[in-house]
Design a protein around this motif. Sequence first.
Motif, mmCIF file in Angstrom:
data_model
loop_
_atom_site.group_PDB
_atom_site.id
_atom_site.type_symbol
_atom_site.label_atom_id
_atom_site.label_comp_id
_atom_site.label_asym_id
_atom_site.label_seq_id
_atom_site.Cartn_x
_atom_site.Cartn_y
_atom_site.Cartn_z
ATOM 1 N N PHE A 70 4.543 0.406 -0.223
ATOM 2 C CA PHE A 70 3.439 0.752 -0.677
ATOM 3 C C PHE A 70 1.986 0.923 -0.660
ATOM 4 N N PRO A 71 1.078 1.405 -1.601
ATOM 5 C CA PRO A 71 -0.395 1.513 -1.489
ATOM 6 C C PRO A 71 -1.421 0.288 -1.119
ATOM 7 N N LEU A 72 -1.803 -0.413 -0.769
ATOM 8 C CA LEU A 72 -2.962 -1.488 -0.513
ATOM 9 C C LEU A 72 -3.040 -2.547 -1.864
ATOM 10 N N CYS A 73 -3.418 -1.342 -3.219
ATOM 11 C CA CYS A 73 -3.675 -1.327 -4.231
ATOM 12 C C CYS A 73 -2.658 -1.919 -4.447
ATOM 13 N N MET A 74 -0.604 -1.676 -5.017
ATOM 14 C CA MET A 74 0.159 -1.976 -4.919
ATOM 15 C C MET A 74 0.235 -3.181 -4.640
ATOM 16 N N SER A 122 -3.637 7.436 -12.021
ATOM 17 C CA SER A 122 -3.900 8.217 -10.192
ATOM 18 C C SER A 122 -5.308 7.619 -9.621
ATOM 19 N N CYS A 123 -5.290 7.546 -8.537
ATOM 20 C CA CYS A 123 -6.163 6.867 -7.831
ATOM 21 C C CYS A 123 -8.090 7.413 -8.424
ATOM 22 N N GLN A 124 -8.169 8.288 -8.932
ATOM 23 C CA GLN A 124 -9.144 8.358 -9.462
ATOM 24 C C GLN A 124 -9.169 7.829 -10.448
ATOM 25 N N LYS A 125 -8.597 7.465 -11.143
ATOM 26 C CA LYS A 125 -8.315 6.369 -12.482
ATOM 27 C C LYS A 125 -8.418 5.017 -12.449
ATOM 28 N N ILE A 126 -8.020 4.777 -11.004
ATOM 29 C CA ILE A 126 -8.369 3.248 -10.686
ATOM 30 C C ILE A 126 -8.641 2.951 -10.666
ATOM 31 N N ILE A 127 -9.752 3.913 -9.418
ATOM 32 C CA ILE A 127 -11.452 3.518 -9.227
ATOM 33 C C ILE A 127 -12.440 3.689 -9.570
ATOM 34 N N GLY A 133 -7.437 -2.582 -9.589
ATOM 35 C CA GLY A 133 -8.486 -1.533 -8.693
ATOM 36 C C GLY A 133 -8.087 -1.066 -7.676
ATOM 37 N N CYS A 134 -9.016 -0.177 -7.083
ATOM 38 C CA CYS A 134 -8.467 -0.056 -5.660
ATOM 39 C C CYS A 134 -9.776 -0.964 -4.900
ATOM 40 N N PRO A 135 -8.588 -1.711 -3.734
ATOM 41 C CA PRO A 135 -9.124 -2.705 -3.046
ATOM 42 C C PRO A 135 -10.035 -1.582 -1.875
ATOM 43 N N TYR A 136 -10.387 -0.136 -1.621
ATOM 44 C CA TYR A 136 -11.382 0.176 -0.968
ATOM 45 C C TYR A 136 -12.445 -0.017 -1.426
ATOM 46 N N ARG A 137 -12.593 -0.042 -2.760
ATOM 47 C CA ARG A 137 -13.742 0.088 -3.500
ATOM 48 C C ARG A 137 -13.954 -1.195 -4.180
ATOM 49 N N HIS A 186 -15.741 6.244 0.768
ATOM 50 C CA HIS A 186 -14.553 8.097 0.414
ATOM 51 C C HIS A 186 -13.294 6.601 0.226
ATOM 52 N N TYR A 187 -12.921 6.712 -0.610
ATOM 53 C CA TYR A 187 -12.363 5.629 -0.797
ATOM 54 C C TYR A 187 -10.330 6.221 -0.512
ATOM 55 N N GLN A 188 -10.862 7.006 -1.157
ATOM 56 C CA GLN A 188 -8.996 7.726 -0.619
ATOM 57 C C GLN A 188 -8.953 7.975 0.746
ATOM 58 N N LEU A 189 -10.454 8.363 1.732
ATOM 59 C CA LEU A 189 -9.754 8.722 2.864
ATOM 60 C C LEU A 189 -9.733 7.840 4.107
ATOM 61 N N ALA A 190 -10.509 6.428 3.510
ATOM 62 C CA ALA A 190 -10.520 4.510 3.708
ATOM 63 C C ALA A 190 -8.327 5.113 3.736
ATOM 64 N N CYS A 191 -8.196 5.365 2.112
ATOM 65 C CA CYS A 191 -6.398 4.942 1.993
ATOM 66 C C CYS A 191 -6.211 5.654 2.842
ATOM 67 N N THR A 192 -6.203 6.914 3.138
ATOM 68 C CA THR A 192 -5.409 7.987 3.753
ATOM 69 C C THR A 192 -5.708 8.222 5.342
ATOM 70 N N GLY A 240 -3.938 14.256 1.997
ATOM 71 C CA GLY A 240 -4.618 13.094 1.798
ATOM 72 C C GLY A 240 -3.591 12.559 0.510
ATOM 73 N N ILE A 241 -4.545 11.371 0.361
ATOM 74 C CA ILE A 241 -3.989 10.541 -1.114
ATOM 75 C C ILE A 241 -4.863 10.327 -2.064
ATOM 76 N N ASN A 242 -3.910 11.360 -3.419
ATOM 77 C CA ASN A 242 -5.070 11.341 -4.637
ATOM 78 C C ASN A 242 -4.340 10.785 -5.374
ATOM 79 N N HIS A 243 -2.949 9.323 -5.512
ATOM 80 C CA HIS A 243 -2.165 9.220 -5.753
ATOM 81 C C HIS A 243 -1.466 7.734 -5.933
ATOM 82 N N PRO A 244 -1.549 6.855 -6.422
ATOM 83 C CA PRO A 244 -0.230 5.880 -5.566
ATOM 84 C C PRO A 244 1.151 6.133 -6.060
ATOM 85 N N ASN A 245 1.878 6.699 -5.930
ATOM 86 C CA ASN A 245 3.069 7.396 -6.415
ATOM 87 C C ASN A 245 2.795 8.673 -5.017
#
Length: 187
Positions: A18-22, A99-104, A115-119, A151-157, A171-176
């Motif tokens: 699971f990515p960090l948000c999940m 999607s990441c965009q929606k969560i961010i 939410g997105c922990p990186y943000r 660069h939240y999605q880059l941080a996740c990547t 790169g990461i653009n969706h938690p799934n």
Amino acid sequence: AHGEISLKDIDQVARASFPLCMQHLFNTLKEDHHLKHGGRMQLGLFLKGVGLTLDDALAFWKAEFSQKVGTERFDKEYAYGIRHNYGKEGKRTDYTPYSCQKIILSTPGVGDHHGCPYRHFSEENLRAALSKMGVSSHASDDVINKAKSRHYQLACTLTFEALHGASCDAGINHPNQYFSDSQKILN
Ligand code: SF4
């Protein structure tokens, strides 16, 4: 695709893929036996996306929430929302995972864990969460620098790459997507 995750494996799969948000929502749910609406939506639709069936989803949420509010209140107040996410109530829309965009772009308030922990995390909380996930402090410095420069999605990547020892060129653009890329490497 359905049937990719079963309840008996969920703790181990969450920790591995699971990515960090999940992970944050999952761990908070296990600790507090509760999540507010935004968290239930973000985690619930993600779990649906990784293939948790409606019956398993009901069992999963009930096992946690009933410890806090009792089974009767769970059935009365919360089961509907889960069935709704699976398109079994209301307009019967088949809701898709965020999607990441929606969560961010979401705006968690006090007591919310979506939410997105990186943000949305403070630097201190982000560092602690990365360490708990198993990211080295050296790799965490790079992740935090990306998050600081928005660069939240880059941080996740970078987190994904540090934890899997593999590159994630798309790169990461969706938690799934994070989940399925992780499972591809681990299985
Ligand atoms: Fe979740 Fe996407 Fe943020 Fe990663 S970048 S933590 S997958 S919302």
